[in-house]
Design a protein around this motif. Structure first.
Motif, PDB file in Angstrom:
ATOM      1  N   ALA A  65       4.932  -2.711   9.587  1.00  9.15           N
ATOM      2  CA  ALA A  65       6.419  -2.961   9.276  1.00  9.15           C
ATOM      3  C   ALA A  65       6.900  -4.272   9.750  1.00  9.15           C
ATOM      4  O   ALA A  65       7.637  -4.992   8.917  1.00  9.15           O
ATOM      5  CB  ALA A  65       7.163  -1.719   9.893  1.00  9.15           C
ATOM      6  N   SER A  99       7.845  -7.035   6.792  1.00 11.28           N
ATOM      7  CA  SER A  99       9.243  -7.565   6.905  1.00 11.28           C
ATOM      8  C   SER A  99       9.572  -8.977   6.974  1.00 11.28           C
ATOM      9  O   SER A  99      10.588  -9.567   6.291  1.00 11.28           O
ATOM     10  CB  SER A  99      10.047  -6.689   8.033  1.00 11.28           C
ATOM     11  OG  SER A  99      11.517  -7.035   8.122  1.00 11.28           O
ATOM     12  N   ILE A 120       5.869   3.937   8.677  1.00 13.67           N
ATOM     13  CA  ILE A 120       6.081   2.585   8.084  1.00 13.67           C
ATOM     14  C   ILE A 120       7.484   2.754   7.234  1.00 13.67           C
ATOM     15  O   ILE A 120       8.521   1.804   7.435  1.00 13.67           O
ATOM     16  CB  ILE A 120       5.170   2.095   7.225  1.00 13.67           C
ATOM     17  CG1 ILE A 120       3.854   1.740   8.041  1.00 13.67           C
ATOM     18  CG2 ILE A 120       5.579   0.792   6.320  1.00 13.67           C
ATOM     19  CD1 ILE A 120       2.661   1.445   7.249  1.00 13.67           C
ATOM     20  N   GLN A 121       7.865   3.514   6.578  1.00 15.11           N
ATOM     21  CA  GLN A 121       9.076   3.830   5.488  1.00 15.11           C
ATOM     22  C   GLN A 121       9.972   3.834   6.455  1.00 15.11           C
ATOM     23  O   GLN A 121      11.180   3.393   6.110  1.00 15.11           O
ATOM     24  CB  GLN A 121       8.723   4.912   4.469  1.00 15.11           C
ATOM     25  CG  GLN A 121       7.788   4.516   3.421  1.00 15.11           C
ATOM     26  CD  GLN A 121       8.485   3.247   2.397  1.00 15.11           C
ATOM     27  OE1 GLN A 121       9.367   2.383   3.155  1.00 15.11           O
ATOM     28  NE2 GLN A 121       7.955   3.161   1.184  1.00 15.11           N
ATOM     29  N   TRP A 140      10.776   0.842   8.244  1.00 18.22           N
ATOM     30  CA  TRP A 140      11.461   0.001   7.238  1.00 18.22           C
ATOM     31  C   TRP A 140      12.895   0.316   6.945  1.00 18.22           C
ATOM     32  O   TRP A 140      13.683  -0.635   6.677  1.00 18.22           O
ATOM     33  CB  TRP A 140      10.708  -0.121   5.894  1.00 18.22           C
ATOM     34  CG  TRP A 140      10.950  -1.171   4.918  1.00 18.22           C
ATOM     35  CD1 TRP A 140      12.036  -1.248   3.941  1.00 18.22           C
ATOM     36  CD2 TRP A 140      10.173  -2.284   4.652  1.00 18.22           C
ATOM     37  NE1 TRP A 140      11.888  -2.411   3.321  1.00 18.22           N
ATOM     38  CE2 TRP A 140      10.755  -3.019   3.727  1.00 18.22           C
ATOM     39  CE3 TRP A 140       9.199  -3.029   5.414  1.00 18.22           C
ATOM     40  CZ2 TRP A 140      10.481  -4.349   3.308  1.00 18.22           C
ATOM     41  CZ3 TRP A 140       8.759  -4.154   4.993  1.00 18.22           C
ATOM     42  CH2 TRP A 140       9.249  -4.742   4.165  1.00 18.22           C
ATOM     43  N   SER A 149      11.265  -1.412  14.319  1.00 12.51           N
ATOM     44  CA  SER A 149      10.712  -2.747  14.197  1.00 12.51           C
ATOM     45  C   SER A 149      11.998  -3.708  13.803  1.00 12.51           C
ATOM     46  O   SER A 149      12.882  -3.445  13.239  1.00 12.51           O
ATOM     47  CB  SER A 149       9.814  -2.553  13.021  1.00 12.51           C
ATOM     48  OG  SER A 149      10.403  -2.018  11.798  1.00 12.51           O
TER      49      SER A 149
END
Length: 406
Positions: A141, A145, A193-194, A197, A216
């Protein structure tokens, strides 16, 4: 498939045992005998573009040799990215590959994507694929990003579960049990991860058996990370991707077009059943690609590079051994020659734009949305760059009315 007399003679000379191994290998690497549309006396089958057919085209990198010496190793990739950016391709993709010559130029797709972001303006920068079980979800992530910020929101990834045990020395947990459950872990990590995010706090195991809740950073540009799931052909993976609301990246190796069409239908039904728009799911299919003005010249240029690519690919797929190693040199030559003819005739974008419309129409019929054009399979790099104008001609025939990609 059109079989030349020379190939037919070599096939006929094989022993029954060699022929059995050859047939088994061919079924894993190309449509089996009789599956591909047959050439008629008038020549190979041809289909022309229909007025309502549309398709996106991206450039796909996978097999750059990491052992080459000297500077300029990434010039080809950067020149191709600049061209694709200027000429309306949907994306450019770099893989994650470790410890092998074949693809060794690409150990870290996020690092290359960040560099590509600096020399492009419009094209999507995609990983094809990130091997999720090799990395902590927070690291994925964070890195992507950064790329999303540098590129102004042009990041996307395709996720893979990994296949070679040696790669897993990089993983946080190198146990055999973790390797065996890598596909389940891939989908678990994708969900994490989503969430990261989107800015959520996610809890992970920490030192001294104490869980740690983290968000993150930096915050990305896109509110959601576009995600593909890579599949070599397992219908279960297609369905799981649909359930997760992800896109799909696959290829024409080891699966018939008709079978792929059934998997795509299952994928879209899984999206519908889990509340995702079936039509919004994007299916991308990797195909070897080299176009030119003269078909005979294209075939001459790509024959040996593609045969060498297939030879390396087959040896790696056998991994530790054996089936490929058991086939004699004569049988290997016959197998590779026959496989090349099948690829060239029916499951690769090789030839003139007019010839290649046939495969694009076949892919449109089964519900494919995007062709991932594998261009780094060993053809001279200058020749590939020069050939991209012919690929652009084909791409532009399949442009959507508004000129945008999907």
């Amino acid at each position: 498939m059109t079989t030349t007399p020379d190939i037919a003679g070599r096939l006929a000379a094989l022993s029954p045992q060699q022929r059995a191994l050859l047939d088994k290998k061919l079924r894993r690497t190309a449509p089996a005998l009789g599956d591909a549309p047959q050439a008629s006396a008038a020549g190979p089958r041809r289909r022309a573009r229909r007025a309502d057919s549309v398709m996106d085209f991206m450039l796909f990198f996978f097999s750059g040799d990491g052992t080459t010496q000297g500077p300029g190793k990434y010039d080809f990739l950067f020149d191709a990215a600049r061209y694709a950016d200027r000429n309306g391709f949907s994306a450019i993709s770099v893989p994650e590959r470790h410890f092998v010559d074949f693809g060794g130029l690409y150990p870290n797709p996020s690092l290359l994507a960040a560099a590509l972001a600096a020399v492009t303006e419009r094209i999507q920068l995609r990983a094809g694929s990130v091997v999720l079980p090799l990395h902590h979800p927070v690291r994925i992530a964070e890195e992507w990003s950064v790329v999303d910020n540098i590129s102004g929101g042009r990041t996307a990834i395709s996720c893979a579960s990994g296949w070679h045990p040696d790669d897993f020395i990089l993983a946080p947990d190198t146990s055999a049990e973790r390797f065996e459950r890598r596909r389940e872990e891939m989908f678990d990590q994708l969900a994490a991860i989503q969430r990261l995010w989107a800015g959520e706090a996610v809890e992970f195991p920490g030192p001294f058996d104490k869980p740690v809740e983290v968000r993150s950073l930096p915050r990305p540009i896109q509110p959601q990370l576009p995600v593909w799931v890579s599949s070599q052909g397992s219908v279960e993976t297609f369905v799981r991707a649909g359930e997760a609301g992800a896109h799909v990246l696959t290829g024409l190796v080891a699966q018939r077009l008709s079978d792929l069409g059934e998997k795509i239908a299952a994928y879209r039904e899984a999206r519908r059943e889990h509340g995702h728009d079936p039509a919004a799911g994007k299916v991308s299919v990797m195909v070897h690609t080299f176009l030119g003005a003269d078909e005979a010249e294209v075939k001459r240029i790509v024959r040996q590079p593609l045969i060498d690519y297939l030879k390396t690919f087959l040896a790696q797929q056998d991994g530790f051994g054996s089936e490929y190693a058991q086939i004699s040199g004569e049988a290997r030559d016959a197998m590779l020659a026959a496989t090349f003819e099948r690829y060239y005739d029916s499951i690769a974008l090789l030839g003139t734009p007019d010839k290649c419309e046939t495969l694009i129409e076949d892919l449109v019929d089964i519900g494919v949305d995007e062709v991932a054009c594998l261009v780094d399979f060993g053809v001279d790099q200058r020749a590939v760059l020069d050939s991209l104008d012919h690929l652009t001609e084909l791409k532009d025939r399949y442009r959507r009315e508004d000129g945008d990609t999907a």
